[in-house]
Design an enzyme around this catalytic site. Structure first.
Site, PDB file in Angstrom:
ATOM      1  N   SER A  92       0.857  -1.188   0.000  1.00 57.87           N
ATOM      2  CA  SER A  92       0.000   0.000   0.000  1.00 57.87           C
ATOM      3  C   SER A  92       0.892   1.236   0.000  1.00 57.87           C
ATOM      4  CB  SER A  92      -0.885  -0.009   1.254  1.00 57.87           C
ATOM      5  OG  SER A  92      -1.557   1.225   1.439  1.00 57.87           O
ATOM      6  N   TYR A 138      -4.122  -0.683   9.938  1.00 56.87           N
ATOM      7  CA  TYR A 138      -3.862  -0.878   8.513  1.00 56.87           C
ATOM      8  C   TYR A 138      -2.437  -0.443   8.163  1.00 56.87           C
ATOM      9  CZ  TYR A 138      -4.676  -0.762   3.456  1.00 56.87           C
ATOM     10  OH  TYR A 138      -4.608  -0.987   2.103  1.00 56.87           O
TER      11      TYR A 138
END
Length: 251
Positions: free
Chosen positions: A143, A156
Site C-alpha cells: 500500500s 492498517y
C-alpha cells in the site's frame, strides 16, 4: 512475448471475488494461468466464469483468511486440484478507520490477522512447495501506507509496513532457491476500502490533486503489474515493492 507467458502455471489469488483481486485473477488467466480463487464474503463465481471464458481452469475456495489454522488447507486444495502451485497473490485485506486513541484492540487484531498474519502463513505454506520444485512467485499487496503513516488507520498502516518488510525478508531467503517474493503497492484505487474517502468531496479532491495521473486507479491498472511479477520477466527481482500509484509517491 514469452517473458510474460503463464501457460501451464497455477495461481492462487485471495480476495478474488471482486475488486482488485478479481482484476488480478483475470489478468493472470489472460496470460495463460489456471486459477484457485479464494474468497470470503463475496462468492468468486463471477471471477471463475471470466477465467473459464478465457479457456483457463478455475476452482473456488470459500475461506476466511483470518482463520489462520485453516490456511494450510487452501494450499493443499490447490495442489490436489492442479498438482502444483506456481504463483500466490496475497490480495485479501481489510481496513478499520478510527483515530489511534480510539482504535480498539479488536480492530487492531482483525486487521493484522487478515493483512499480515494470513500473508505469512500462506506464503510459508506455498513457499515450501515452491522451494521443493525450484520455482515460484509470491506477490503481496502492499500500500502507499507501506511508506506513509496515514490518518485514522493505525492497524492498517502497521500491517502494510509489515507486509513490505516481510516481502523483503522472504525475498532475501528464497531468491537463491528460485522463488521470487515481491509486492505491489497500489495507489488510491476505486475500491470498497476507499469508498469513504471518495464520498468525502474535500478529501477526494485533495487526493486527486496530488495524483499526477489525475484519477483514481482501477483493478485493471494492477493486472499488468501482477502478470509481470508472476512471469519470468521478473526473475531477477526480489524483495521489491512496486508502486502502481499514478505517480502519487513522486509528489
Amino acid at each position: 512475448m514469452g517473458y510474460f507467458d503463464l501457460t501451464g502455471k497455477v495461481a492462487v489469488v485471495t480476495g478474488a471475488g471482486r475488486g482488485l483481486g478479481e482484476a488480478i485473477a483475470v489478468g493472470l488467466a489472460e496470460a495463460g494461468a489456471d486459477l484457485v480463487l479464494v474468497t470470503n464474503s463475496t462468492p468468486a463465481d463471477s471471477t471463475a466464469a471470466k477465467v473459464r471464458e478465457l479457456g483457463r481452469k478455475a476452482i473456488t475456495i470459500q475461506a476466511n483468511v483470518a482463520e489462520l489454522n485453516k490456511l494450510p488447507g487452501i494450499i493443499e486444495q490447490a495442489v490436489e486440484a492442479f498438482g502444483r502451485i506456481d504463483i500466490l497473490v496475497n490480495n485479501a485485506g481489510i481496513i478499520r478507520r478510527t483515530p489511534a486513541a480510539e482504535h480498539s484492540y479488536k480492530d487492531w487484531e482483525d486487521v493484522l490477522n487478515v493483512n499480515l498474519n494470513s500473508v505469512f502463513v500462506l506464503s510459508q505454506e506455498a513457499g515450501k512447495r515452491m522451494i521443493a520444485q525450484g520455482s515460484g512467485k509470491i506477490i503481496n499487496i502492499a500500500s502507499m501506507l507501506s511508506f506513509q503513516g496515514g490518518i485514522n488507520v493505525p492497524g492498517y498502516t502497521a500491517s502494510k509496513h509489515a507486509v513490505a518488510g516481510l516481502t523483503k525478508e522472504m525475498g532475501n531467503e528464497w531468491a537463491s532457491k528460485g522463488v521470487q517474493v515481491n509486492a505491489i503497492a497500489p495507489g488510491y484505487m476505486a475500491t470498497d476500502n476507499t469508498e469513504a474517502l471518495r464520498d468525502d468531496p474535500v478529501r477526494s479532491q485533495q487526493i486527486l490533486d496530488r495524483i499526477p495521473a489525475g484519477r483514481w486507479g482501477t483493478g485493471q491498472d494492477l493486472a499488468g503489474a501482477a502478470v509481470f511479477l508472476a512471469s519470468s520477466a521478473s526473475d531477477y527481482m526480489s524483495g521489491h515493492v512496486l508502486c502502481v500509484d499514478g505517480g502519487w509517491m513522486n509528489r
